[in-house]
Every structure is written in C-alpha cells, then in structure tokens.
Enzyme design. Structure first.
Site, short mmCIF file in Angstrom:
data_model
loop_
_atom_site.label_atom_id
_atom_site.label_comp_id
_atom_site.label_asym_id
_atom_site.label_seq_id
_atom_site.Cartn_x
_atom_site.Cartn_y
_atom_site.Cartn_z
N LYS A 192 0.84 -1.20 0.00
CA LYS A 192 0.00 0.00 0.00
C LYS A 192 0.88 1.25 0.00
O LYS A 192 0.69 2.16 -0.79
CB LYS A 192 -0.92 -0.03 1.22
N GLU A 198 10.61 -4.94 4.11
CA GLU A 198 10.66 -6.34 3.67
C GLU A 198 10.30 -6.46 2.19
O GLU A 198 10.97 -7.15 1.42
CB GLU A 198 9.66 -7.18 4.49
N GLY A 249 -4.75 -1.82 5.20
CA GLY A 249 -3.97 -2.97 4.69
C GLY A 249 -4.64 -4.30 4.98
O GLY A 249 -4.75 -5.16 4.10
N ARG A 250 -5.09 -4.48 6.20
CA ARG A 250 -5.67 -5.79 6.58
C ARG A 250 -7.10 -5.96 6.06
O ARG A 250 -7.72 -6.99 6.30
CB ARG A 250 -5.60 -5.98 8.09
N GLU A 335 -4.22 -6.67 15.13
CA GLU A 335 -3.74 -5.36 14.69
C GLU A 335 -4.87 -4.34 14.78
O GLU A 335 -4.64 -3.16 15.01
CB GLU A 335 -3.19 -5.44 13.25
N HIS A 366 -3.59 -33.08 17.67
CA HIS A 366 -2.44 -33.88 18.06
C HIS A 366 -1.30 -33.01 18.57
O HIS A 366 -0.15 -33.46 18.64
CB HIS A 366 -1.99 -34.75 16.88
N LYS A 504 9.85 -0.67 13.98
CA LYS A 504 10.38 -0.31 12.65
C LYS A 504 11.46 0.75 12.78
O LYS A 504 12.52 0.68 12.15
CB LYS A 504 9.25 0.23 11.76
O1 LIG Z 1 1.14 -2.70 2.28
P1 LIG Z 1 2.29 -2.14 3.02
O2 LIG Z 1 2.29 -0.64 3.02
O3 LIG Z 1 3.58 -2.69 2.50
O4 LIG Z 1 2.16 -2.56 4.54
C1 LIG Z 1 2.19 -3.89 4.93
C2 LIG Z 1 1.68 -4.08 6.32
O5 LIG Z 1 2.47 -3.37 7.25
C3 LIG Z 1 1.65 -2.85 8.29
O6 LIG Z 1 1.61 -1.46 8.15
C4 LIG Z 1 2.18 -3.20 9.64
O7 LIG Z 1 3.55 -3.08 9.73
C5 LIG Z 1 0.30 -3.48 8.07
O8 LIG Z 1 -0.72 -2.76 8.62
C6 LIG Z 1 0.28 -3.61 6.59
O9 LIG Z 1 -0.70 -4.50 6.18
#
Ligand SMILES: O=P(O)(O)OC[C@H]1O[C@](O)(CO)[C@@H](O)[C@@H]1O
Length: 538
Positions: A192, A198, A249-250, A335, A366, A504
């Site tokens: 987003k 990452e 995002g979620r 979250e 199990h 972060k």
């Molecule tokens: O879509 P982006 O901006 O890479 O963010 C990924 C995820 O990181 C977060 O901001 C949490 O670190 C989430 O809320 C989000 O879904």
C-alpha cells in the site's frame, strides 16, 4: 457515545456472570430449543453459538451494551464513509469495494473502474503463458491473498503456480526463485505504502535475480499493486494498479491487492468473492440486532474477553485449505483491536483483543488440544466445518471413496472435539476406567483425576456448504464486522496500527550498527547480542 465501562449494562453483565454462570450440560438438558435458538444464518453461513456460556439474560444485556455504545450508529458511520479512523483522519470503506456496480455506495465509479482494470489484467495474465506468479508483499498485502489462494486451490488452473514471499528473511525468496523460468514468471509487488522494508528488499532481490537469469522486459514481468504509484514507478515498475487510503492494509484483499487471487481463480470467481462479502455486508447493515450474526459474534467476543476473562481464542478450521486462516485472523483482530487507549486517547480500564491462534484440524488435535481440554485456562474454540469438499481434479474410483470417508472422519473429529469440550467427563465417570497403559501403582482415584475433563468449555461452530469464492468472501466479511463490533464496544479505533512503528524505527537505527559494529548508547543486552551476531556471521 459511551464506552463499554460507562454503560450500566457493563456492571450488570459482571453481576449476571457471577450470579448465574451457565453450565452447558444443564442448559442443553433444560432447553430443548437451545441449539435452534443460538444458531444464526447469514450469507450462506450457519453459525451455532449454543455451546457458548451464554443465556437469555446475558444476551439481553449484551444488546443493551451495544445500544449504549451506539454500535449500530458507528456501523452506519463506517458504511457511509465518515472518517472513523480518527487518528489518521480517514474513512474506512472496504465495504465499498464489494458493492455492486451502480450501488449508492461511496466511490462506486472509481471502485469499479479499478476493479475492471485489475480483473482485465488478471485474465490477460492467465492467458499470457505464465507458469508462475510470485507475489511479494507482507501483512495485509500478503496474508489475504495467500490465505485465499490456498482456500480456493480447487479453482486454480493446471500449470499455474502461485508463490507468496513476505519475510525479509532471504531464505523465503531463495526457496522460490531457483525453480522459476524468468521468461514465464510474473512478479507482483504489493505494498500500500511502497515503503515497507521487507517488500522492497524482496522486490529488489527478485528483480536482480530476474535480470541475472536472462529475464527481459521488466515491464511485462513486474507489476505493482499500491496506493503509492510514484514510489512504485521510481522502483522501475510501469504497470501499477492503484487503490485508496481508505482501504486499510488488513482489509485490502477486496482491492487490487487481490490481484494474485484473481489470477489464480479468474475474474468471475473473484467477483463471487466480492458478492459473498457484499451479502454479509448487507446482512450486517440490515438484519435485526437479535439475529445479526456479526453483531452477535462481536458481543460474544466482549462477553468472553471482559466478562468471563478469557485471554485468547483458538481458530480451528477443519479444512486444509484454511490453514492460513488463523494467521490472517491474527492480523485482522490483533492489529485492529490490540489497543490500550480509547478513540480520544484515554487509557482503557479493561482488556481488548484476545490472542488469536490456531491450526487446521485435525492437526491441532495432536498438538495443543490437550491444553484446551484439561489445561487450567479455558480457551473458546471456533470450529469451521465445510459440508462438501472440493478438489482441483475430482478423485476417481477407490480413491474417491476413501477420500469421501476421510471427509466424514474430518467432520466427525470436529464435532467430537466441540462435544468433548462442552461435556467433559467427571471423576465419577472416569473412575471405572483403567487403560492398559496406566501405572498399576496409581490409585483409582488419582487416575480418575488425570482422566477427567472439566468440560463446560465454550466453542462455536461455523458451517458452510462448500468453500467456494462466495462463501469465503462471506466468511472473511463476517470476521471483519465482528472485529468492528467488539472494537466499537471497547471505544477504540480499530483502523490504525501505531503499535508497529516503534520496532520499525529502532530497526532502522540498528541496521547500520550491524555494518559498523558501533554499540554506543545501546542497552547492554542489545549491544551484547549485536556484537555476538556480528562475530558469528563472519
Ligand atoms: O502494504 P504495506 O504498506 O507494504 O504494509 C504492509 C503491512 O504493514 C503494516 O503497516 C504493519 O507493519 C500493516 O498494517 C500492513 O498490512
């Protein structure tokens, strides 16, 4: 708007639970209609709450609580596009993403233009000769599509493989790349913000691998889904599918973030996913409070968390395709509702999000079900059962018979676990039993105590006819709305996530120290670990 603890129903609920605790065995014996009374239907889902520790008095007080906290007014504000994410000044309109074309919902024209473009491209990609799609994203830009692609694996065309890379741990990407033909691979970079460490690291590495492996035409092989088109283009991606800041995002599976799912299952099935979610949205918006399933579930969550004091909830999908559902729900619920202050920033005097955890059945049985049955802390369990299995290629002959039998075993296991949690076994019932493996020196009474079960442990059944795109959409929307309901009762903002920022920021400060070894100003533990890790890395 009142907060939960400002409602007179709050204290009344505590008093009710203390004075008249529900005993499930007795409740089922006394109430012939209990199962029917507590079973709800919405958008093709059947939700049985009868094995929860609730009764009519609690239900009435919970509805009073919802009224005092103006949950339905808050719901209408969300659906109408009010900026209910007050710390970021944003609307929360994932429901608008699944409203049909022409609906009187906010941004309907823009939503459908973006959807049509994304689905048009998905069909193009399906016909484009790609054998592999690598989706790079994390959190809300990963968990939804990754979970849904597994859930709907029966709908995947033969010869197309989907890969999801999220972790900054290069071992994940390294495990995917070697099997790929760069000329027949599509990379979808999903973020987003397009600033996430990452995702950018994995995308850079994937691009470097692609070029080194003889890949050409980056523009054809790399596309992005992002609300930051500028950053995506600066990264070198020409084709960017955009969305809006009012999609959290979620809550973004329904947006262009669903692209890998659309490629996997096709445009028509993706529209079914949206239709299932929309059917649940309408139910949430229109059903009477007493039969409104997300409202009832959200209130039950408050009852379990705050009144009965249960600190976690276990998700037990009895469907291998839903094995990532617990992880998806962890983000959705924890979250959203893992907050310690109310919307005005005042500290809360009560608990919010429970810990959400789980595993597909029967595997969980199990592993940790021992604790669910005999551990010292009750954990409400949510069993998800699907009446008819679906396979990518229908099994034939004896295999078909055997797999049909295994499906019965799967369902019987789920029901048996819920039964066992509820009924338990008294010491008196266990007294006569002495299995051959029991130590002969142990007294009958001691053995009976080991072999008895407290029972009266709550669980919920969520049933559906089949796990197809429609039912999956309805299921996810159900969870979204129940999380909204509990968050609304708690008076919190369920749509920000400031709690992820500190880690972060500290990571950004630590990263250069891994290169230069400077530990000045660090606490002794962090400094020692960093120095040790630098040594062992060399
Ligand atoms: O879509 P982006 O901006 O890479 O963010 C990924 C995820 O990181 C977060 O901001 C949490 O670190 C989430 O809320 C989000 O879904």
């Amino acid at each position: 708007m009142r907060r939960a603890d400002q409602s007179p129903a709050w204290a009344a609920l505590q008093a009710q639970a203390a004075a008249r605790p529900v005993r499930l065995r007795e409740a089922f014996a006394a109430e012939a209609e209990r199962a029917a009374r507590w079973t709800f239907e919405a958008a093709g889902l059947r939700v049985d709450l009868s094995k929860n520790l609730v009764d009519e008095a609690a239900a009435a007080l919970l509805l009073q609580l919802a009224q005092d906290c103006e949950v339905l007014t808050q719901r209408d504000a969300m659906l109408g596009g009010a900026p209910i994410n007050n710390t970021e000044g944003r609307a929360v309109l994932h429901t608008a993403l699944r409203a049909p074309k022409g609906a009187a919902t906010p941004f309907n024209g823009e939503v459908h233009a973006a959807l049509d473009a994304m689905l048009g491209y998905a069909e193009e990609a399906r016909a484009g000769g790609f054998t592999d799609v690598v989706h790079i994203g994390i959190g809300g830009s990963d968990l939804g599509p990754a979970m849904a692609v597994q859930a709907l694996a029966a709908d995947l065309p033969a010869g197309l493989r989907l890969h999801f890379v999220s972790n900054v741990d290069g071992q994940e990407l390294a495990g995917v790349l070697p099997g790929l033909d760069p000329l027949r691979t599509l990379f979808v970079v999903a973020s987003k913000t397009f600033t996430t460490q990452e995702t950018l690291a994995n995308a850079q590495a994937a691009k470097a691998w692609f070029l080194a492996a003889g890949g050409q035409e980056v523009a054809r092989h790399f596309v992005a889904t992002s609300s930051n088109a500028t950053a995506a283009r600066a990264f070198g991606i020409e084709r960017v599918f955009g969305f809006w800041d009012w999609v959290g995002g979620r809550y973004s599976l329904w947006s262009v973030i669903g692209l890998p799912l659309a490629i996997a299952i096709g445009a028509a099935a993706f529209r079914q996913l949206l239709a299932g979610a929309h059917a649940m949205d309408r139910h949430f918006a229109e059903a009477q409070p007493a039969r409104n399933v997300p409202l009832q579930l959200g209130l039950l969550d408050v009852w379990n968390r705050n009144i009965l004091g249960f600190g976690s909830r276990s998700i037990a999908p009895y469907h291998q395709g839903l094995r990532r559902l617990p992880a998806y729900l962890q983000q959705l619920e924890m979250e959203s509702n893992g907050k310690g202050v109310d919307r005005e920033g005042r500290p809360l005097g009560y608990a919010t999000s429970p810990v959400i955890w789980g595993e597909a059945g029967t595997n969980g049985q199990h592993a940790y079900f021992q604790m669910l049955h005999q551990g010292t802390e009750p954990v409400p369990v949510e069993f998800l059962l699907v009446r008819h299995p679906r396979y990518a290629r229908a099994p034939q002959g004896e295999l078909a018979e055997r797999l049909a039998d295994q499906h019965c075993k799967l369902l019987a296991n789920a029901l048996a676990q819920a039964q066992a949690l509820m009924e338990g076994k008294t010491e008196a019932e266990a007294l006569g039993e002495r299995p051959p493996t029991a130590n002969p020196d142990l007294s009958a009474e001691a053995l009976a105590r080991h072999r008895s079960f407290p029972g009266n442990r709550p669980s919920t059944l969520i049933l559906m006819d089949r796990l197809d795109a429609f039912h999956l959409g309805a299921l996810i929307a159900l969870y979204e709305h129940r999380v909204f309901v509990s968050g609304a009762v708690w008076g919190i903002n369920s749509f920000d996530q400031w709690g992820v920022e500190l880690g972060k920021a500290l990571c950004s400060e630590l990263l250069p120290r891994f290169r230069d070894g400077d530990v000045t100003g660090l606490d002794a533990s962090t400094a020692a670990a960093l120095q040790w890790l630098r040594q062992s890395a060399s």
